[in-house]
Design an enzyme around this catalytic site. Structure first.
Site, PDB file in Angstrom:
ATOM      1  N   VAL A   1       0.747  -1.250  -0.146  1.00 40.29           N
ATOM      2  CA  VAL A   1      -0.063   0.106  -0.173  1.00 40.29           C
ATOM      3  C   VAL A   1       0.778   1.387   0.202  1.00 40.29           C
ATOM      4  O   VAL A   1       0.334   2.338  -0.212  1.00 40.29           O
ATOM      5  CB  VAL A   1      -0.939   0.249   1.207  1.00 40.29           C
ATOM      6  CG1 VAL A   1      -2.074  -0.954   1.178  1.00 40.29           C
ATOM      7  CG2 VAL A   1      -0.125   0.075   2.383  1.00 40.29           C
TER       8      VAL A   1
ATOM      9  N   ASN B   1      -7.183  -0.423   5.201  1.00 42.28           N
ATOM     10  CA  ASN B   1      -7.288  -1.109   6.829  1.00 42.28           C
ATOM     11  C   ASN B   1      -5.637  -1.493   6.959  1.00 42.28           C
ATOM     12  O   ASN B   1      -5.479  -1.656   7.930  1.00 42.28           O
ATOM     13  CB  ASN B   1      -7.982  -2.269   6.524  1.00 42.28           C
ATOM     14  CG  ASN B   1      -7.739  -3.152   7.716  1.00 42.28           C
ATOM     15  OD1 ASN B   1      -7.922  -2.793   8.902  1.00 42.28           O
ATOM     16  ND2 ASN B   1      -7.057  -4.355   7.474  1.00 42.28           N
TER      17      ASN B   1
ATOM     18  N   TYR C   1       3.536   5.440  15.348  1.00 43.55           N
ATOM     19  CA  TYR C   1       2.051   5.033  15.144  1.00 43.55           C
ATOM     20  C   TYR C   1       0.704   5.587  15.286  1.00 43.55           C
ATOM     21  O   TYR C   1      -0.121   5.842  14.617  1.00 43.55           O
ATOM     22  CB  TYR C   1       1.983   3.777  15.944  1.00 43.55           C
ATOM     23  CG  TYR C   1       0.758   2.716  15.816  1.00 43.55           C
ATOM     24  CD1 TYR C   1       0.547   1.885  14.685  1.00 43.55           C
ATOM     25  CD2 TYR C   1      -0.213   2.730  16.800  1.00 43.55           C
ATOM     26  CE1 TYR C   1      -0.661   1.395  14.607  1.00 43.55           C
ATOM     27  CE2 TYR C   1      -1.401   2.098  16.544  1.00 43.55           C
ATOM     28  CZ  TYR C   1      -1.595   1.311  15.711  1.00 43.55           C
ATOM     29  OH  TYR C   1      -2.869   0.598  15.446  1.00 43.55           O
TER      30      TYR C   1
ATOM     31  N   LYS D   1      -1.899   7.429  13.081  1.00 44.04           N
ATOM     32  CA  LYS D   1      -3.328   6.890  13.159  1.00 44.04           C
ATOM     33  C   LYS D   1      -4.393   8.199  13.455  1.00 44.04           C
ATOM     34  O   LYS D   1      -5.377   8.248  13.028  1.00 44.04           O
ATOM     35  CB  LYS D   1      -3.708   5.980  14.523  1.00 44.04           C
ATOM     36  CG  LYS D   1      -2.930   4.572  14.145  1.00 44.04           C
ATOM     37  CD  LYS D   1      -3.815   3.972  12.958  1.00 44.04           C
ATOM     38  CE  LYS D   1      -3.277   2.781  12.628  1.00 44.04           C
ATOM     39  NZ  LYS D   1      -4.035   2.235  11.425  1.00 44.04           N
TER      40      LYS D   1
END
Length: 261
Positions: A66, A92, A159, A163
């Site tokens: 991705v 996802n 991370y 997000k």
């Protein structure tokens, strides 16, 4: 239930060979959708495809990273060519990446997490939008409780930033794409066993700081989150039953982020 039927629709799902992605692919497929199953692990793609096909679900398996624009453009074209359209996109795919003190995280390690989680979401949506605009559709992003409600996981800076960025992306695109009949929402799952934990790289020998402890009863719901529960939520959000829901963030974590944040 009629409002949950996805007959005639095509869903492109990344990170779909396991965990949340597979659970969503299965749930949408069992409710009539044809599935573009995208993952970067060839053996997992083959295994997941076999399982779904055995349940009568039409699947176009695609091996793609991705974070690579050329691969995601080709993946999108492959799914659209096979099924003739794309109605649902679920960005996802993700990794946990390196968890460490900020001074111990290299620029390359930070870039890797952002590339997969945030750039990957951007590329997934970017190349699918021209197909979604033909008839309208739905975009779903898998974000997290980390970086949105929980900030006590010290060391998870890359991370958490990725997000939090997905939430901003969902809200911006909900406004931008709404005039084209495209809804955009994000889900924030809590912890449950998943392949993503195998992508975590801890560089510190000891915890950066002690995690908080709460007395018995602090957990709002006495249950563990599961990929299947996320699949149920995804089915609702991409269905006509949620046709007036866009730009929203839905937490699915048994309320844990309310007491741990």
């Amino acid at each position: 239930m009629k409002g949950l039927s996805l007959e005639g629709r095509v869903a492109l799902i990344t990170g779909a060979a396991s965990g949340i992605g597979f659970a969503v692919a299965r749930k949408l497929g069992l409710n009539g959708a044809k599935i573009g199953l995208v993952d970067n692990r060839p053996e997992k793609v083959e295994e997941a495809t076999s399982k779904l096909v055995a349940e009568g679900i039409e699947v176009e398996p695609v091996v793609a990273d991705v974070s690579k624009a050329d691969q995601m453009e080709a993946a999108t074209e492959q799914v659209a060519k096979r099924f003739g359209r794309i109605d649902i996109v679920h960005a996802n795919a993700g990794i946990n990446g390196v968890w460490a003190r900020i001074e111990d995280i290299t620029p390359e390690e930070f870039d890797e997490t952002i590339a997969v989680n945030l750039r990957g979401s951007f590329l997934t949506i970017k190349f699918a939008v021209p197909f979604l605009k033909r008839q309208g559709g739905v975009v779903l992003l898998t974000s997290s409780v980390n970086g949105t409600r929980i900030f006590s996981n010290s060391g998870a800076t890359p991370y958490s930033c990725s997000k939090a960025g997905q939430i901003a992306m969902a809200k911006m695109l909900a406004v931008e794409l709404g005039q084209s009949g495209i809804r955009v929402n994000a889900i924030c799952p809590g912890y449950f066993p998943s392949d993503i934990h195998a992508t975590t790289k801890h560089k510190s020998e000891k915890p950066i700081r002690a995690r908080p402890h709460y007395p018995d009863g602090a957990r709002p719901l006495n249950s563990e989150s599961t990929p299947e529960q996320v699949g149920d939520l995804a089915l609702f959000l991409v269905s006509d039953m949620a046709k007036h829901i866009t730009g929203e963030v839905v937490y699915i974590d048994a309320g844990i982020s309310l007491v741990i944040g």
